[in-house]
Design a protein around this motif. Structure first.
Motif, short mmCIF file in Angstrom:
data_model
loop_
_atom_site.label_atom_id
_atom_site.label_comp_id
_atom_site.label_asym_id
_atom_site.label_seq_id
_atom_site.Cartn_x
_atom_site.Cartn_y
_atom_site.Cartn_z
N ASN A 12 86.98 24.16 63.55
CA ASN A 12 87.75 25.34 63.19
C ASN A 12 89.15 24.93 62.70
OD1 ASN A 12 88.37 28.07 62.92
ND2 ASN A 12 89.25 28.17 64.97
N GLY A 13 89.49 25.33 61.48
CA GLY A 13 90.80 25.01 60.93
C GLY A 13 90.81 23.78 60.04
N VAL A 14 89.70 23.06 59.99
CA VAL A 14 89.60 21.88 59.12
C VAL A 14 88.67 22.21 57.96
CG1 VAL A 14 88.93 19.45 58.93
CG2 VAL A 14 89.97 20.31 61.04
N GLY A 15 89.26 22.42 56.79
CA GLY A 15 88.47 22.72 55.60
C GLY A 15 88.16 21.47 54.81
N LEU A 25 91.30 19.30 53.75
CA LEU A 25 91.88 18.49 54.81
C LEU A 25 90.95 17.33 55.18
CD1 LEU A 25 94.02 17.85 56.87
CD2 LEU A 25 93.06 19.60 58.38
N SER A 47 99.11 17.06 56.16
CA SER A 47 98.70 18.35 56.74
C SER A 47 98.14 18.23 58.16
CB SER A 47 97.66 19.03 55.84
OG SER A 47 98.16 19.20 54.54
N LYS A 105 99.13 19.44 66.85
CA LYS A 105 98.05 20.29 67.34
C LYS A 105 96.72 19.96 66.65
CE LYS A 105 100.72 24.28 68.91
NZ LYS A 105 100.96 25.74 68.76
N THR A 106 96.79 19.73 65.34
CA THR A 106 95.57 19.39 64.60
C THR A 106 95.04 18.04 65.05
OG1 THR A 106 96.34 20.63 62.67
CG2 THR A 106 94.58 19.06 62.31
N LEU A 155 93.32 18.48 68.27
CA LEU A 155 92.04 19.16 68.05
C LEU A 155 90.99 18.18 67.52
CD1 LEU A 155 90.44 21.84 67.90
CD2 LEU A 155 91.29 22.09 65.56
N GLU A 163 87.54 17.48 69.52
CA GLU A 163 86.30 17.87 68.86
C GLU A 163 85.45 16.67 68.44
OE1 GLU A 163 84.92 20.80 68.15
OE2 GLU A 163 86.47 22.16 68.86
#
Length: 201
Positions: free
Chosen positions: A79-82, A85, A115, A119-120, A123, A127
């Protein structure tokens, strides 16, 4: 779904490559770690691809082997990694380096990627650590590349543009290129990008 593409390389504009297959030219987004290993123009290349359909675009991502594609697909499940990225992550470090950074929880290494903030990075570690347990360890036995630091005025503009397309801000991309050794002879854009990304990690 387009899963594999075989054809002649017509254009190389990092991180994009134009491949002609049966009279059709496909624009393929490729991580720089894969881009370096592509054949020269007008030579045949085989890419394992991942097709992304969005409301505003249809994008094709290419990889030199299935292992790199697996890692890309695992990244975009987060979630949040397209795709953009994920492409930047795989351009900034090899699959081996990424696995190592995740397994050793090297947040300081991951946040150097474009980018990717703290927090990323956290994650990604949480994950991907779990996902790696379900994948074979040999899946990420991608060789690391080492190159000398080189400089070329004609290639600098292209290198900066490529870094910007990977997510770096223009001023940051220019600084990355300027930091490279100016005493070496000129070289191509791909080498500048590769070395700039290597020194950023």
């Amino acid at each position: 779904m387009i899963g594999r593409l075989k054809g002649n390389i017509l254009e190389k504009q990092p991180p994009l490559v134009l491949i002609e297959a049966h009279g059709v030219g496909y624009e393929v987004h490729i991580p720089m770690t894969c881009f370096y290993e592509l054949p020269e123009l007008n030579h045949e290349a085989v890419l394992f691809t991942h097709f992304v359909v969005r409301e505003d675009a249809q994008l094709l991502f290419g990889f030199n082997n299935k292992e790199e594609r697996v890692l890309f697909r695992e990244l975009i499940k987060i979630n949040g990694v397209g795709p953009k990225l994920a492409l930047a992550i795989l351009s900034g470090m090899s699959a081996q380096q990424f696995v190592k950074a995740v397994e050793k929880e090297e947040i300081s290494t991951l946040i150097k990627l474009p980018s990717v903030g703290k927090k990323t990075a956290e994650l990604l570690i949480v994950e991907m650590k779990d996902r790696f347990k379900k994948l074979q360890s040999e899946l990420f036995s991608v060789k690391n590349c080492t190159v000398s630091v080189l400089k070329s005025n004609s290639a600098e503009v292209e290198a900066v543009a490529a870094l910007v397309s990977l997510g770096y801000k223009e001023q940051e991309a220019k600084r990355m290129i300027r930091r490279l050794d100016k005493k070496k002879p000129p070289v191509d854009c791909e080498t500048l990008i590769r070395e700039a990304l290597r020194t950023a990690i």
